[in-house]
Design a protein around this motif. Structure first.
Motif, PDB file in Angstrom:
ATOM      1  N   TYR A 194      59.676 -27.238  62.105  1.00 39.30           N
ATOM      2  CA  TYR A 194      58.410 -27.964  62.200  1.00 39.30           C
ATOM      3  C   TYR A 194      57.459 -27.315  63.216  1.00 39.30           C
ATOM      4  O   TYR A 194      56.266 -27.122  62.926  1.00 39.30           O
ATOM      5  N   ILE A 195      57.980 -26.977  64.400  1.00 39.18           N
ATOM      6  CA  ILE A 195      57.133 -26.377  65.431  1.00 39.18           C
ATOM      7  C   ILE A 195      56.586 -25.032  64.954  1.00 39.18           C
ATOM      8  O   ILE A 195      55.402 -24.717  65.149  1.00 39.18           O
ATOM      9  N   LYS A 196      57.430 -24.236  64.297  1.00 40.25           N
ATOM     10  CA  LYS A 196      56.968 -22.952  63.764  1.00 40.25           C
ATOM     11  C   LYS A 196      55.880 -23.176  62.721  1.00 40.25           C
ATOM     12  O   LYS A 196      54.891 -22.432  62.656  1.00 40.25           O
ATOM     13  N   CYS A 197      56.048 -24.220  61.919  1.00 39.97           N
ATOM     14  CA  CYS A 197      55.082 -24.509  60.859  1.00 39.97           C
ATOM     15  C   CYS A 197      53.710 -24.838  61.438  1.00 39.97           C
ATOM     16  O   CYS A 197      52.697 -24.278  61.006  1.00 39.97           O
ATOM     17  N   ILE A 198      53.658 -25.713  62.424  1.00 38.78           N
ATOM     18  CA  ILE A 198      52.348 -26.082  62.976  1.00 38.78           C
ATOM     19  C   ILE A 198      51.765 -24.957  63.839  1.00 38.78           C
ATOM     20  O   ILE A 198      50.557 -24.887  64.033  1.00 38.78           O
ATOM     21  N   ASN A 199      52.638 -24.083  64.357  1.00 39.50           N
ATOM     22  CA  ASN A 199      52.146 -22.955  65.146  1.00 39.50           C
ATOM     23  C   ASN A 199      51.527 -21.874  64.278  1.00 39.50           C
ATOM     24  O   ASN A 199      50.750 -21.053  64.768  1.00 39.50           O
ATOM     25  N   THR A 200      51.875 -21.840  63.010  1.00 43.47           N
ATOM     26  CA  THR A 200      51.397 -20.781  62.125  1.00 43.47           C
ATOM     27  C   THR A 200      50.446 -21.302  61.050  1.00 43.47           C
ATOM     28  O   THR A 200      50.157 -20.607  60.091  1.00 43.47           O
ATOM     29  N   THR A 201      49.989 -22.542  61.205  1.00 37.57           N
ATOM     30  CA  THR A 201      49.110 -23.163  60.215  1.00 37.57           C
ATOM     31  C   THR A 201      47.810 -23.604  60.872  1.00 37.57           C
ATOM     32  O   THR A 201      47.820 -24.113  61.987  1.00 37.57           O
ATOM     33  N   ASN A 202      46.722 -23.398  60.213  1.00 37.83           N
ATOM     34  CA  ASN A 202      45.414 -23.802  60.734  1.00 37.83           C
ATOM     35  C   ASN A 202      45.107 -25.248  60.361  1.00 37.83           C
ATOM     36  O   ASN A 202      45.474 -25.726  59.293  1.00 37.83           O
ATOM     37  N   TRP A 203      44.429 -25.929  61.258  1.00 35.15           N
ATOM     38  CA  TRP A 203      43.979 -27.292  61.015  1.00 35.15           C
ATOM     39  C   TRP A 203      42.969 -27.295  59.870  1.00 35.15           C
ATOM     40  O   TRP A 203      42.138 -26.394  59.805  1.00 35.15           O
ATOM     41  N   PRO A 204      42.989 -28.273  58.932  1.00 39.20           N
ATOM     42  CA  PRO A 204      43.869 -29.434  58.890  1.00 39.20           C
ATOM     43  C   PRO A 204      45.057 -29.256  57.944  1.00 39.20           C
ATOM     44  O   PRO A 204      45.645 -30.227  57.505  1.00 39.20           O
ATOM     45  N   ASN A 205      45.398 -28.010  57.618  1.00 45.47           N
ATOM     46  CA  ASN A 205      46.510 -27.777  56.699  1.00 45.47           C
ATOM     47  C   ASN A 205      47.869 -28.060  57.320  1.00 45.47           C
ATOM     48  O   ASN A 205      48.901 -27.892  56.667  1.00 45.47           O
ATOM     49  N   ASP A 206      47.880 -28.476  58.583  1.00 44.12           N
ATOM     50  CA  ASP A 206      49.142 -28.854  59.229  1.00 44.12           C
ATOM     51  C   ASP A 206      49.828 -30.008  58.518  1.00 44.12           C
ATOM     52  O   ASP A 206      51.002 -30.267  58.749  1.00 44.12           O
ATOM     53  N   LYS A 207      49.089 -30.711  57.674  1.00 40.33           N
ATOM     54  CA  LYS A 207      49.699 -31.850  56.977  1.00 40.33           C
ATOM     55  C   LYS A 207      50.869 -31.411  56.107  1.00 40.33           C
ATOM     56  O   LYS A 207      51.764 -32.201  55.823  1.00 40.33           O
ATOM     57  N   LYS A 208      50.891 -30.147  55.698  1.00 36.63           N
ATOM     58  CA  LYS A 208      52.004 -29.672  54.881  1.00 36.63           C
ATOM     59  C   LYS A 208      53.305 -29.590  55.695  1.00 36.63           C
ATOM     60  O   LYS A 208      54.388 -29.496  55.124  1.00 36.63           O
TER      61      LYS A 208
END
Length: 480
Positions: A194-208
Motif C-alpha cells: 500500500y505504501i509503495k502504491c501511494i508513493n508511486t501514484t499521483n493524486w487523485p489516482n491514489d484511490k486505486k
C-alpha cells in the motif's frame, strides 16, 4: 382457409398474455427501482459524512469490496510528545495487527486549510469548520477500525494537496505525503504494497491503492489507531456502539512533554499557554474516564509514560492482557531490542531509545528552574491526580554537575516565546541567581551525594474480604 375451435382459443390466450405483460411491466420496473434505492440507502447508512462511491456505470469499478469482520479494536488516545509512538509500536510490530498512525491528521489538515474532502468516486465537498467536525472525526476513527474504507475521505488515506495560502489572487497548494509514507510507520502496509502504491501514484489516482489498505485491515486480528485529536468525552458513543472497542489513555508528566515539544520545534505559544492547554486536556480526559469507567468497566486502560519507560516489558504484557491477548514473542523481542540492547536513538519521532527510563526523565536535566516552577503552579491538579512530584522536590536530589548542566543558552532559547524582552531578561536573571544559590549549597554538602532516584507510582487494586475490587490506590515504587 379453415381454423378449428382450438385455433381461436389459442389466439385468445395470446392476447391475454400480451395484456398481462403490458399491465405488469411498469409495476415490475417500479418494484426494481424501489428495491435498488432501498439497498443504496442502506449502503450509505443515511450518513452525511459517508464517502461511499456513487453507484453508476463509471464509478462502480472504483468501489471497494466491503464486508464486516470482527476483531479487537483499540484507540490509543494521548497527547503530543507523550511516548505514543513508542506505545503504538506494540501494535505496529504485531504480524497480525492493522495499525494506523494518526488517521485524523489528514482530516484536520484539510479542515484547518479550509479545503475540500474527496470521496473515492472523485466527488468533493467542503470540509467542516473547526468546532463542527466532531462527528466526522468520530466517524472517521470508527470507519478505520471497522475497515469501512469506502466511507472515508481519500485525504485520510493517501497523498493529497492542501491549501497553504495565496499568492495574490492565486491559491497556493502544497503536496503532503511523508506523514503516511514514513519508513516503518505502518509495517503491515509496507509489506502489502500500500505504501509503495501511494508513493508511486499521483493524486487523485491514489484511490486505486485503497483496496490494498482495506485488504490489510480485513486480514488483521487487531485493529489499532493512535490519535492526538480525539478527546475522552468523544468516545462514549463509540464504546456504546462498538462492544469490541477498548481505549488506552496514555499520559506523561507535562514538564517532560513540553520540553520534548520544545526540542522538536513544536512550541507554538508561551509556556504558560502551552502548560494550561495541556493540563486542562489531561484533567478533562481524566474526569471523563472516571465517569465512563462506571458505565463501561474494563474498557479503558490508563498508562503513565514514566511507568512504561521504567518497566516496558511488564507494561506491554499488561496492555495485551487488557485486550485479552498474549504478548507475541516477536513483539517481545522487538521491545527488548528497542529498550535494553543499547540501540541508537532514531530521532525525536522515532521509537528506539538506548535507555527508555533515562529518556523519560531526561527533561529534569534540561528544563530551566523557573519554567519548571511555573508549570508546577499551573498543573498542580494534574500532579495530585497522577502522583507527579513538584520540581522543587526533584531538583533537591540532583547532583551539583546536573545543576550546572542547565545552560543559559537553553534557558534563553526556551524563553524566546515571551514577547516582553524586559520580562524575559528578568526571568533569566532570577534563574541564574537560583542556580548560584543552589550551587553554593551543594558545595557546602558532603562530597558524597546519592544518585538521583525518581519515585513513580503504580495503581494497586484494593479488595474486600470477598475479593471484590472496591477502589484503587497509588503505590510508590523506585525506578532503577
Amino acid at each position: 382457409m379453415y381454423c378449428d375451435s382450438e385455433c381461436g382459443a389459442g389466439d385468445t390466450m395470446l392476447r391475454r398474455w400480451r395484456r398481462i405483460v403490458v399491465l405488469c411491466c411498469p409495476g415490475l420496473l417500479l418494484l426494481v427501482v424501489l428495491v435498488w434505492s432501498l439497498y443504496y440507502q442502506k449502503a450509505t447508512d443515511g450518513n452525511s459524512n459517508d464517502f461511499s462511491p456513487r453507484i453508476d456505470g463509471k464509478s462502480r469499478k472504483m468501489a471497494v469490496p466491503f464486508q464486516d469482520k470482527p476483531g479487537t479494536e483499540v484507540i490509543l488516545l494521548t497527547y503530543q510528545r507523550s511516548g505514543s509512538s513508542f506505545l503504538g509500536e506494540l501494535f505496529n510490530q504485531h504480524k497480525r495487527a492493522f495499525y494506523f498512525f494518526e488517521p485524523l491528521w489528514g482530516l484536520y489538515g484539510v479542515i484547518d486549510s479550509r479545503g475540500n474532502l474527496t470521496s473515492l468516486n472523485g466527488t468533493v465537498r467542503p470540509a467542516p469548520r473547526r468546532g463542527l467536525e466532531y462527528q466526522l472525526a468520530e466517524d472517521t476513527a470508527v470507519n478505520f477500525l471497522k475497515c469501512h474504507m469506502h466511507k472515508l475521505p481519500l485525504e485520510t488515506m493517501a497523498y493529497y494537496k492542501r491549501r497553504v495560502g495565496y499568492n495574490g489572487s492565486q491559491m497556493v497548494e502544497k503536496e503532503f505525503h511523508d506523514f503516511l509514507g514514513f519508513p516503518g510507520r505502518h509495517r503491515l502496509l509496507d509489506e502489502n504494497g500500500y505504501i509503495k502504491c501511494i508513493n508511486t501514484t499521483n493524486w487523485p489516482n491514489d484511490k486505486k491503492c485503497v483496496p490494498l489498505l482495506q485488504k490489510g485491515c480485513l486480514q488483521s486480528e487487531i485493529r489499532a489507531i493512535k490519535t492526538l485529536r480525539l478527546r475522552m468525552w468523544q468516545v462514549e458513543k463509540m464504546l456504546r456502539d462498538n462492544p469490541n472497542l477498548k481505549i488506552i489513555h496514555l499520559v506523561r508528566d507535562p514538564r517532560g512533554a513540553l520540553i520534548s515539544r520544545f526540542q522538536a520545534h513544536e512550541m507554538e505559544a508561551k509556556v504558560e499557554m502551552e502548560a494550561s492547554t495541556r493540563c486542562l486536556d489531561i484533567l478533562r480526559d481524566y474526569n471523563a474516564r472516571v465517569k465512563l469507567d462506571k458505565v463501561y468497566p474494563g474498557r479503558i486502560m490508563q498508562i503513565k509514560y514514566e511507568d512504561m519507560a521504567a518497566q516496558p516489558m511488564e507494561t506491554s504484557k499488561a496492555v495485551y492482557k487488557f485486550l485479552n491477548l498474549d504478548l507475541p514473542k516477536h513483539v517481545e523481542m522487538w521491545l527488548w531490542m528497542a529498550t535494553k540492547m543499547g540501540m541508537a536513538r532514531n530521532g525525536n519521532f522515532g521509537t528506539m531509545r538506548t535507555n527508555s527510563n533515562a529518556t523519560a526523565w531526561a527533561w529534569t536535566d534540561k528544563i530551566p528552574f523557573h519554567v519548571a516552577l511555573e508549570i508546577d503552579h499551573i498543573c498542580k491538579d494534574v500532579y495530585d491526580v497522577f502522583g507527579y512530584k513538584p520540581f522543587e522536590s526533584i531538583a533537591s536530589h540532583r547532583k551539583m554537575n546536573d545543576a550546572i548542566s542547565l545552560t543559559d543558552d537553553f534557558s534563553e532559547a526556551f524563553l524566546k516565546v515571551d514577547t516582553d524582552a524586559k520580562r524575559t531578561h528578568q526571568k533569566l536573571e532570577e534563574y541564574r541567581k537560583a542556580l548560584e544559590k543552589r550551587e553554593s549549597k551543594l558545595r557546602e554538602q558532603p562530597a558524597e551525594i546519592k544518585p538521583f532516584v525518581v519515585e513513580s507510582f503504580i495503581q494497586q487494586k484494593v479488595t474486600d474480604k470477598n475479593g471484590k475490587v472496591i477502589r484503587t490506590k497509588l503505590v510508590p515504587f523506585s525506578k532503577s
